[in-house]
Design a protein around this motif. Structure first.
Motif, PDB file in Angstrom:
ATOM      1  N   LEU A  33      27.262 -29.387 -33.748  1.00 43.62           N
ATOM      2  CA  LEU A  33      25.990 -29.054 -33.111  1.00 43.62           C
ATOM      3  C   LEU A  33      25.966 -27.600 -32.643  1.00 43.62           C
ATOM      4  CD1 LEU A  33      25.377 -32.314 -31.040  1.00 43.62           C
ATOM      5  CD2 LEU A  33      24.191 -31.590 -33.116  1.00 43.62           C
ATOM      6  N   GLY A  34      27.108 -27.143 -32.073  1.00 40.23           N
ATOM      7  CA  GLY A  34      27.179 -25.752 -31.615  1.00 40.23           C
ATOM      8  C   GLY A  34      27.058 -24.763 -32.748  1.00 40.23           C
ATOM      9  N   ASN A  35      27.738 -25.014 -33.859  1.00 43.22           N
ATOM     10  CA  ASN A  35      27.670 -24.103 -35.008  1.00 43.22           C
ATOM     11  C   ASN A  35      26.270 -24.057 -35.603  1.00 43.22           C
ATOM     12  OD1 ASN A  35      30.382 -23.594 -34.686  1.00 43.22           O
ATOM     13  ND2 ASN A  35      31.037 -24.985 -36.312  1.00 43.22           N
ATOM     14  N   VAL A  36      25.648 -25.241 -35.737  1.00 39.98           N
ATOM     15  CA  VAL A  36      24.300 -25.302 -36.298  1.00 39.98           C
ATOM     16  C   VAL A  36      23.312 -24.606 -35.372  1.00 39.98           C
ATOM     17  CG1 VAL A  36      22.423 -26.839 -36.988  1.00 39.98           C
ATOM     18  CG2 VAL A  36      24.784 -27.374 -37.627  1.00 39.98           C
ATOM     19  N   TRP A  37      23.465 -24.825 -34.076  1.00 43.18           N
ATOM     20  CA  TRP A  37      22.572 -24.204 -33.096  1.00 43.18           C
ATOM     21  C   TRP A  37      22.674 -22.678 -33.160  1.00 43.18           C
ATOM     22  CZ3 TRP A  37      18.902 -26.042 -29.738  1.00 43.18           C
ATOM     23  CH2 TRP A  37      18.454 -25.169 -28.754  1.00 43.18           C
ATOM     24  N   VAL A  38      23.893 -22.173 -33.161  1.00 42.75           N
ATOM     25  CA  VAL A  38      24.095 -20.720 -33.232  1.00 42.75           C
ATOM     26  C   VAL A  38      23.584 -20.155 -34.559  1.00 42.75           C
ATOM     27  CG1 VAL A  38      25.846 -18.906 -33.326  1.00 42.75           C
ATOM     28  CG2 VAL A  38      26.024 -20.711 -31.607  1.00 42.75           C
ATOM     29  N   ALA A  39      23.865 -20.858 -35.652  1.00 40.17           N
ATOM     30  CA  ALA A  39      23.476 -20.367 -36.972  1.00 40.17           C
ATOM     31  C   ALA A  39      21.961 -20.265 -37.117  1.00 40.17           C
ATOM     32  CB  ALA A  39      24.053 -21.262 -38.059  1.00 40.17           C
ATOM     33  N   ARG A  40      21.237 -21.210 -36.540  1.00 34.85           N
ATOM     34  CA  ARG A  40      19.780 -21.207 -36.681  1.00 34.85           C
ATOM     35  C   ARG A  40      19.138 -20.051 -35.919  1.00 34.85           C
ATOM     36  NH1 ARG A  40      16.850 -25.489 -38.441  1.00 34.85           N
ATOM     37  NH2 ARG A  40      15.236 -25.077 -36.864  1.00 34.85           N
ATOM     38  N   ARG A  41      19.813 -19.554 -34.910  1.00 34.64           N
ATOM     39  CA  ARG A  41      19.224 -18.518 -34.079  1.00 34.64           C
ATOM     40  C   ARG A  41      19.878 -17.154 -34.270  1.00 34.64           C
ATOM     41  NH1 ARG A  41      18.409 -23.255 -32.365  1.00 34.64           N
ATOM     42  NH2 ARG A  41      16.598 -23.816 -31.066  1.00 34.64           N
ATOM     43  N   LEU A  42      20.856 -17.094 -35.160  1.00 34.44           N
ATOM     44  CA  LEU A  42      21.584 -15.842 -35.355  1.00 34.44           C
ATOM     45  C   LEU A  42      20.798 -14.896 -36.271  1.00 34.44           C
ATOM     46  CD1 LEU A  42      24.266 -14.377 -34.710  1.00 34.44           C
ATOM     47  CD2 LEU A  42      25.166 -15.313 -36.859  1.00 34.44           C
ATOM     48  N   PHE A  72      30.968 -21.897 -27.535  1.00 39.45           N
ATOM     49  CA  PHE A  72      32.139 -21.073 -27.820  1.00 39.45           C
ATOM     50  C   PHE A  72      32.381 -21.099 -29.328  1.00 39.45           C
ATOM     51  CE2 PHE A  72      32.548 -22.326 -23.419  1.00 39.45           C
ATOM     52  CZ  PHE A  72      32.947 -21.156 -22.802  1.00 39.45           C
ATOM     53  N   THR A  73      31.935 -20.066 -30.014  1.00 36.80           N
ATOM     54  CA  THR A  73      32.055 -19.999 -31.469  1.00 36.80           C
ATOM     55  C   THR A  73      32.648 -18.647 -31.880  1.00 36.80           C
ATOM     56  OG1 THR A  73      29.761 -19.221 -31.594  1.00 36.80           O
ATOM     57  CG2 THR A  73      30.135 -21.574 -31.946  1.00 36.80           C
ATOM     58  N   LEU A  74      33.047 -18.602 -33.140  1.00 39.88           N
ATOM     59  CA  LEU A  74      33.561 -17.377 -33.746  1.00 39.88           C
ATOM     60  C   LEU A  74      32.689 -17.013 -34.944  1.00 39.88           C
ATOM     61  CD1 LEU A  74      37.401 -18.158 -33.779  1.00 39.88           C
ATOM     62  CD2 LEU A  74      36.164 -16.752 -32.112  1.00 39.88           C
ATOM     63  N   LEU A  75      32.544 -15.722 -35.175  1.00 42.25           N
ATOM     64  CA  LEU A  75      31.785 -15.236 -36.330  1.00 42.25           C
ATOM     65  C   LEU A  75      32.721 -14.466 -37.255  1.00 42.25           C
ATOM     66  CD1 LEU A  75      28.504 -13.884 -34.673  1.00 42.25           C
ATOM     67  CD2 LEU A  75      28.966 -16.177 -35.559  1.00 42.25           C
ATOM     68  N   LYS A  76      32.769 -14.887 -38.508  1.00 38.09           N
ATOM     69  CA  LYS A  76      33.524 -14.177 -39.531  1.00 38.09           C
ATOM     70  C   LYS A  76      32.527 -13.471 -40.440  1.00 38.09           C
ATOM     71  CE  LYS A  76      37.006 -14.754 -43.166  1.00 38.09           C
ATOM     72  NZ  LYS A  76      37.810 -15.733 -43.931  1.00 38.09           N
ATOM     73  N   ILE A  77      32.556 -12.141 -40.434  1.00 42.88           N
ATOM     74  CA  ILE A  77      31.563 -11.343 -41.149  1.00 42.88           C
ATOM     75  C   ILE A  77      32.202 -10.734 -42.388  1.00 42.88           C
ATOM     76  CG2 ILE A  77      29.991  -9.383 -40.968  1.00 42.88           C
ATOM     77  CD1 ILE A  77      30.117  -9.883 -37.884  1.00 42.88           C
ATOM     78  N   ASN A  78      31.585 -10.960 -43.550  1.00 43.65           N
ATOM     79  CA  ASN A  78      32.060 -10.414 -44.822  1.00 43.65           C
ATOM     80  C   ASN A  78      31.073  -9.346 -45.302  1.00 43.65           C
ATOM     81  OD1 ASN A  78      34.334 -12.346 -45.270  1.00 43.65           O
ATOM     82  ND2 ASN A  78      32.661 -13.825 -45.319  1.00 43.65           N
ATOM     83  N   VAL A 120      27.904 -14.481 -43.346  1.00 41.58           N
ATOM     84  CA  VAL A 120      28.409 -14.622 -41.978  1.00 41.58           C
ATOM     85  C   VAL A 120      28.780 -16.086 -41.787  1.00 41.58           C
ATOM     86  CG1 VAL A 120      27.884 -14.448 -39.516  1.00 41.58           C
ATOM     87  CG2 VAL A 120      27.033 -12.706 -41.092  1.00 41.58           C
ATOM     88  N   GLU A 121      30.031 -16.335 -41.407  1.00 39.82           N
ATOM     89  CA  GLU A 121      30.520 -17.706 -41.189  1.00 39.82           C
ATOM     90  C   GLU A 121      30.570 -17.986 -39.687  1.00 39.82           C
ATOM     91  OE1 GLU A 121      34.222 -18.319 -43.159  1.00 39.82           O
ATOM     92  OE2 GLU A 121      33.539 -17.394 -45.033  1.00 39.82           O
ATOM     93  N   VAL A 122      29.857 -19.042 -39.277  1.00 40.89           N
ATOM     94  CA  VAL A 122      29.869 -19.487 -37.881  1.00 40.89           C
ATOM     95  C   VAL A 122      30.822 -20.669 -37.790  1.00 40.89           C
ATOM     96  CG1 VAL A 122      28.475 -20.299 -35.941  1.00 40.89           C
ATOM     97  CG2 VAL A 122      27.465 -18.760 -37.652  1.00 40.89           C
ATOM     98  N   GLY A 127      38.386 -24.511 -35.498  1.00 46.24           N
ATOM     99  CA  GLY A 127      38.350 -24.503 -36.949  1.00 46.24           C
ATOM    100  C   GLY A 127      37.991 -25.841 -37.554  1.00 46.24           C
ATOM    101  N   LEU A 128      37.261 -26.678 -36.796  1.00 45.05           N
ATOM    102  CA  LEU A 128      36.907 -28.005 -37.297  1.00 45.05           C
ATOM    103  C   LEU A 128      35.704 -27.978 -38.238  1.00 45.05           C
ATOM    104  CD1 LEU A 128      37.258 -30.007 -33.942  1.00 45.05           C
ATOM    105  CD2 LEU A 128      38.920 -29.829 -35.801  1.00 45.05           C
ATOM    106  N   HIS A 129      34.820 -27.021 -38.039  1.00 44.11           N
ATOM    107  CA  HIS A 129      33.580 -27.001 -38.825  1.00 44.11           C
ATOM    108  C   HIS A 129      33.085 -25.567 -38.914  1.00 44.11           C
ATOM    109  CE1 HIS A 129      29.144 -27.313 -39.322  1.00 44.11           C
ATOM    110  NE2 HIS A 129      29.480 -28.249 -40.179  1.00 44.11           N
ATOM    111  N   ARG A 130      32.339 -25.267 -39.977  1.00 45.28           N
ATOM    112  CA  ARG A 130      31.756 -23.941 -40.122  1.00 45.28           C
ATOM    113  C   ARG A 130      30.435 -24.021 -40.867  1.00 45.28           C
ATOM    114  NH1 ARG A 130      34.960 -20.611 -44.892  1.00 45.28           N
ATOM    115  NH2 ARG A 130      34.635 -22.156 -46.565  1.00 45.28           N
ATOM    116  N   VAL A 131      29.579 -23.044 -40.595  1.00 46.15           N
ATOM    117  CA  VAL A 131      28.295 -22.900 -41.278  1.00 46.15           C
ATOM    118  C   VAL A 131      28.266 -21.501 -41.886  1.00 46.15           C
ATOM    119  CG1 VAL A 131      25.788 -22.849 -41.041  1.00 46.15           C
ATOM    120  CG2 VAL A 131      27.132 -24.463 -39.685  1.00 46.15           C
ATOM    121  N   VAL A 132      28.004 -21.418 -43.186  1.00 44.26           N
ATOM    122  CA  VAL A 132      27.997 -20.135 -43.894  1.00 44.26           C
ATOM    123  C   VAL A 132      26.562 -19.683 -44.090  1.00 44.26           C
ATOM    124  CG1 VAL A 132      28.687 -18.904 -45.971  1.00 44.26           C
ATOM    125  CG2 VAL A 132      30.147 -20.724 -45.070  1.00 44.26           C
TER     126      VAL A 132
END
Length: 379
Positions: A33-42, A72-78, A120-122, A127-132
């Motif tokens: 839920l946190g990853n999806v929430w952050v990804a939708r608003r990023l 509390f999330t991490l962003l991996k930027i390519n 951008v990977e959220v 490391g349980l889940h990520r949204v690209v």
């Protein structure tokens, strides 16, 4: 992991397994839920500190991020650097963390590069889940970066002299009705000014003659860049292109600073005209982006210049391999009052051809790493 505790609880009937399963499930669902929430608003905005840099230096890529920081999330930027690989940055997306990302990427070779975010990977901190998130699907255009070759001081003659005629090879004398010096008389034509009538000759011949003068016409300087690839591997082709364009830009820059007119040609694309310092920036960027895939041989270009009515007063050829045909055409230009210089870049992998040095042609070998040293000598 969840299935292990679920199956263990069902098999043993112990509540401890179900408690751990419930905790892990809650953590996993909160991460999703946190990853999806952050990804939708990023959202993000990318930029370069400068769209033009010098080869061998670094370009700075900036990324400004906006969005909610409730989880509390991490962003991996390519980031696609345009050199066949990606630069990566991993930043925490937490309350109080910075919204800015700066990447420094080195560019050893000249050229035009497309730079920008590819994804951008959220992901959660476990490391349980990520949204690209795909940068291109979001409509982010890649940024254009021009890497220009380095310019070194070049010693070029201010007034090249032809060995055949002993005259200034940079200028021709053209007959005119008014000019710098008297050339020869000609028959009077209706409309000629009475001030220019050659009275002494007219009285002697009993026919009217008019004085004809000479004006100095500056001859341009020709520079031909051999941009054939010679079947080289990618790294060798980039290195040859860098060395050849360093030579070309340095010579044209020095000539332009002295106010000379330079015609720059290559084996592909239209030729460029550099008239003084104001015309150099356009030629500089053209040489920075010139692809090394030319199909027209230097000898063909030289033959065309020999046939031109306005021939150059000096010619430079930058190539990886001089041959007999090229030297013969350069020598022909030399016989017409043009000083010719052939700068041969010593490229590993390019087979040398023994070509006799012709009269009026100066052959200068250039090591791949010796461009500044060669340019310090008189060309």
């Amino acid at each position: 992991m969840l299935l292990v505790f679920l199956i263990g609880g069902m098999a043993s009937g112990k509540s401890d397994f179900f408690v751990v399963f419930g905790i892990l499930l809650a953590v996993f669902l909160s991460a999703v839920l946190g990853n999806v929430w952050v990804a939708r608003r990023l959202r993000w905005k990318q930029s370069l500190s400068s769209g033009i840099v010098m080869a061998g230096s670094s370009a700075r890529f900036h990324l400004d991020l906006t969005g909610k920081k409730w989880f509390f999330t991490l962003l991996k930027i390519n980031v696609d650097t345009g050199q066949g690989d990606d630069a990566q940055a991993l930043i925490p997306w937490l309350p109080g963390a910075s919204n800015h990302v700066d990447l420094s990427v080195e560019y050893p070779y000249r050229g035009n590069y497309k730079v920008g975010v590819t994804s951008v990977e959220v992901q959660d901190v476990f490391g349980l889940h990520r949204v690209v998130l795909s940068g291109r699907k979001r409509g982010d255009d890649l940024l254009s970066l021009t890497v220009c070759p380095r310019i070194f001081p070049a010693v070029v003659p201010e007034q090249p002299v032809s060995s055949q005629t002993g005259r200034d090879a940079a200028n021709d004398a053209r007959p005119a009705d008014a000019g710098d010096s008297f050339s020869a008389p000609r028959s009077y034509q209706p409309g000629d000014s009475l001030k220019r009538i050659h009275w002494k000759l007219s009285a002697k011949t009993r026919e009217l003659y008019t004085r004809q003068y000479e004006i100095a016409v500056e001859r341009h300087i020709l520079l031909i860049l051999d941009n054939q690839d010679y079947g080289l591997a990618t790294e060798e082709s980039l290195a040859y292109g860098e060395a050849a364009c360093q030579l070309a830009c340095s010579v044209v820059s020095s000539l332009a600073e002295s106010g000379r007119n330079v015609k720059v040609m290559a084996g592909s694309g239209p030729w460029q005209w550099c008239s003084g310092p104001d015309g150099f920036p356009q030629v500089y960027q053209w040489l920075a982006c010139l692809p090394f895939e030319g199909r027209q041989a230097v000898s063909d270009i030289l033959r065309g210049e020999v046939a031109e009515e306005k021939r150059p007063g000096m010619a430079y050829v930058i190539t990886a391999r001089s041959d007999a045909d090229m030297m013969a055409n350069l020598s022909l230009l030399g016989s017409l009052g043009c000083r010719a210089v052939c700068l041969e870049v010593q490229v590993p992998g390019v087979e040398r051809q023994k070509s006799e040095v012709r009269p009026g042609v100066k052959l200068v070998p250039v090591p791949m790493d010796g461009v500044p040293q060669v340019l310090r000598k008189s060309l």
